[in-house]
Design a protein around this motif. Structure first.
Motif, PDB file in Angstrom:
ATOM      1  N   TYR A  83       0.871  -1.177   0.000  1.00 55.36           N
ATOM      2  CA  TYR A  83       0.000   0.000   0.000  1.00 55.36           C
ATOM      3  C   TYR A  83       0.911   1.231   0.000  1.00 55.36           C
ATOM      4  O   TYR A  83       1.314   1.733   1.052  1.00 55.36           O
ATOM      5  N   VAL A  84       1.277   1.682  -1.189  1.00 56.67           N
ATOM      6  CA  VAL A  84       2.161   2.843  -1.354  1.00 56.67           C
ATOM      7  C   VAL A  84       1.363   3.875  -2.164  1.00 56.67           C
ATOM      8  O   VAL A  84       1.225   3.727  -3.391  1.00 56.67           O
ATOM      9  N   PRO A  85       0.806   4.892  -1.489  1.00 59.10           N
ATOM     10  CA  PRO A  85      -0.109   5.813  -2.176  1.00 59.10           C
ATOM     11  C   PRO A  85       0.438   6.398  -3.471  1.00 59.10           C
ATOM     12  O   PRO A  85      -0.294   6.463  -4.470  1.00 59.10           O
ATOM     13  N   GLU A  86       1.718   6.789  -3.496  1.00 61.64           N
ATOM     14  CA  GLU A  86       2.288   7.398  -4.701  1.00 61.64           C
ATOM     15  C   GLU A  86       2.219   6.436  -5.887  1.00 61.64           C
ATOM     16  O   GLU A  86       1.922   6.845  -7.009  1.00 61.64           O
ATOM     17  N   VAL A  87       2.504   5.174  -5.632  1.00 57.08           N
ATOM     18  CA  VAL A  87       2.479   4.163  -6.698  1.00 57.08           C
ATOM     19  C   VAL A  87       1.035   3.895  -7.129  1.00 57.08           C
ATOM     20  O   VAL A  87       0.718   3.880  -8.326  1.00 57.08           O
ATOM     21  N   ILE A  88       0.158   3.716  -6.157  1.00 55.00           N
ATOM     22  CA  ILE A  88      -1.246   3.417  -6.451  1.00 55.00           C
ATOM     23  C   ILE A  88      -1.867   4.547  -7.270  1.00 55.00           C
ATOM     24  O   ILE A  88      -2.560   4.306  -8.274  1.00 55.00           O
ATOM     25  N   GLN A  89      -1.593   5.767  -6.888  1.00 59.54           N
ATOM     26  CA  GLN A  89      -2.186   6.914  -7.601  1.00 59.54           C
ATOM     27  C   GLN A  89      -1.617   7.079  -9.004  1.00 59.54           C
ATOM     28  O   GLN A  89      -2.332   7.445  -9.935  1.00 59.54           O
ATOM     29  N   GLN A  90      -0.335   6.782  -9.164  1.00 54.95           N
ATOM     30  CA  GLN A  90       0.254   6.823 -10.509  1.00 54.95           C
ATOM     31  C   GLN A  90      -0.425   5.807 -11.425  1.00 54.95           C
ATOM     32  O   GLN A  90      -0.725   6.089 -12.577  1.00 54.95           O
ATOM     33  N   ILE A  91      -0.638   4.609 -10.893  1.00 58.30           N
ATOM     34  CA  ILE A  91      -1.241   3.534 -11.699  1.00 58.30           C
ATOM     35  C   ILE A  91      -2.691   3.870 -12.039  1.00 58.30           C
ATOM     36  O   ILE A  91      -3.135   3.666 -13.166  1.00 58.30           O
ATOM     37  N   GLU A  92      -3.415   4.438 -11.081  1.00 53.05           N
ATOM     38  CA  GLU A  92      -4.787   4.869 -11.359  1.00 53.05           C
ATOM     39  C   GLU A  92      -4.807   5.960 -12.438  1.00 53.05           C
ATOM     40  O   GLU A  92      -5.653   5.947 -13.335  1.00 53.05           O
ATOM     41  N   ALA A  93      -3.832   6.863 -12.362  1.00 52.93           N
ATOM     42  CA  ALA A  93      -3.766   7.961 -13.332  1.00 52.93           C
ATOM     43  C   ALA A  93      -3.481   7.449 -14.749  1.00 52.93           C
ATOM     44  O   ALA A  93      -3.759   8.138 -15.730  1.00 52.93           O
ATOM     45  N   MET A  94      -2.923   6.254 -14.858  1.00 47.65           N
ATOM     46  CA  MET A  94      -2.667   5.668 -16.177  1.00 47.65           C
ATOM     47  C   MET A  94      -3.933   5.072 -16.789  1.00 47.65           C
ATOM     48  O   MET A  94      -3.912   4.555 -17.907  1.00 47.65           O
ATOM     49  N   GLY A  95      -5.034   5.073 -16.036  1.00 48.12           N
ATOM     50  CA  GLY A  95      -6.298   4.555 -16.557  1.00 48.12           C
ATOM     51  C   GLY A  95      -6.641   3.162 -16.061  1.00 48.12           C
ATOM     52  O   GLY A  95      -7.626   2.562 -16.493  1.00 48.12           O
ATOM     53  N   HIS A  96      -5.833   2.622 -15.161  1.00 43.69           N
ATOM     54  CA  HIS A  96      -6.118   1.293 -14.612  1.00 43.69           C
ATOM     55  C   HIS A  96      -7.052   1.414 -13.410  1.00 43.69           C
ATOM     56  O   HIS A  96      -7.144   2.466 -12.787  1.00 43.69           O
ATOM     57  N   GLU A  97      -7.736   0.297 -13.118  1.00 43.33           N
ATOM     58  CA  GLU A  97      -8.579   0.266 -11.924  1.00 43.33           C
ATOM     59  C   GLU A  97      -7.743  -0.177 -10.724  1.00 43.33           C
ATOM     60  O   GLU A  97      -6.892  -1.054 -10.854  1.00 43.33           O
TER      61      GLU A  97
END
Ligand SMILES: [Zn+2]
Length: 258
Positions: A83-97
């Protein structure tokens, strides 16, 4: 020790897999699949990732998928280094769920009340940083508890969750998982959907790519663990972490291509 499988589960092989998928299938996220009704594409792939180890390798697969226009679903455990917010948010910003890979029943040693309270708290942790609609259970293989059993007593819909990646998906999907470092491995234990009979079988990723190209399958449901796919170009990720706040996904992508 190097065996032939070390040459299979690599970033390069993942790229080949994505290329074959993009050519033959339309990708849908788990949320899209659950809400599409009759509007599903004619030939689709559900690309699901369970992030069991570290979060960082997921950036690599997420960027490659984005490059091929594939939208995947990433299930993160609510643990340190995952659970690393910076990584999770980057991946979400790429269009992934983004989804939540829960394990609260095994974490609570089978105490259902504790487990459901912890589940609610962890759902909130995810919602404080991203959108969260679906979940998948983590199969804690050393635990005697099956985390899905939580839903024998409670309902995840009470938490605004629309689906569970094992329980809510149709019977007609062609399911493949890299658990056990071989597709459709018999060592998968809880990773298989119970009672499922597999029509198409692949041992290596090349087998799977051939199947994808054959046009025999209408749809695909792939579960893949990003941190098990090794990279010969791993150094960019380390650099990325050091400079996380200043690096855009675009820059990381450029570095990976070098
Ligand atoms: Zn897991």
């Amino acid at each position: 020790m190097l065996d032939f499988q070390d040459l299979d589960f690599t970033t390069e092989k993942f790229r080949e897999l994505c290329s074959a998928l993009a050519e033959n299938y339309t990708s849908v996220t788990i949320e899209q699949y659950l809400t599409a009704g009759n509007d599903l594409p004619e030939r689709f792939v559900l690309m699901r990732h369970d992030v069991d180890g570290k979060a960082i390798p997921s950036l690599r697969t997420a960027l490659i998928e984005k490059e091929f226009g594939i939208r995947a679903t990433y299930y993160f455990r609510a643990k340190r280094n995952i659970y690393v917010p910076e990584v999770i948010q980057q991946i979400e910003a790429m269009g992934h769920e983004i989804g939540y890979h829960y394990e609260t029943l095994s974490d609570s040693n089978g105490d259902y009340e504790k487990a459901i309270k912890l589940f609610g708290e962890e759902v909130q942790r995810f919602r404080s940083i991203c959108t969260l609609k679906t979940i998948s259970m983590h199969g804690a293989s050393l635990s005697k508890y099956d985390n899905r059993d939580l839903w024998n007593r409670y309902d995840f819909k009470d938490f605004g969750i629309i689906g569970e990646a094992y329980l809510s998906l149709g019977e007609d999907l062609n399911y493949f998982t890299d658990t056990g470092r071989g597709w459709n491995s018999k060592n998968n234990l809880r990773d298989f959907i119970p009672g499922r009979t597999q029509k198409f079988v692949a041992e290596t990723t090349d087998d799977l790519i051939r199947l994808i190209g054959s046009g025999k399958m209408e749809n695909l449901y792939i579960t893949l663990h990003p941190d098990r796919w090794t990279s010969t170009t791993f150094r960019w990720a380390l650099f990325w972490v050091q400079d996380l706040a200043f690096n855009s996904a675009k820059k990381a992508l450029r570095m990976m291509r070098k």
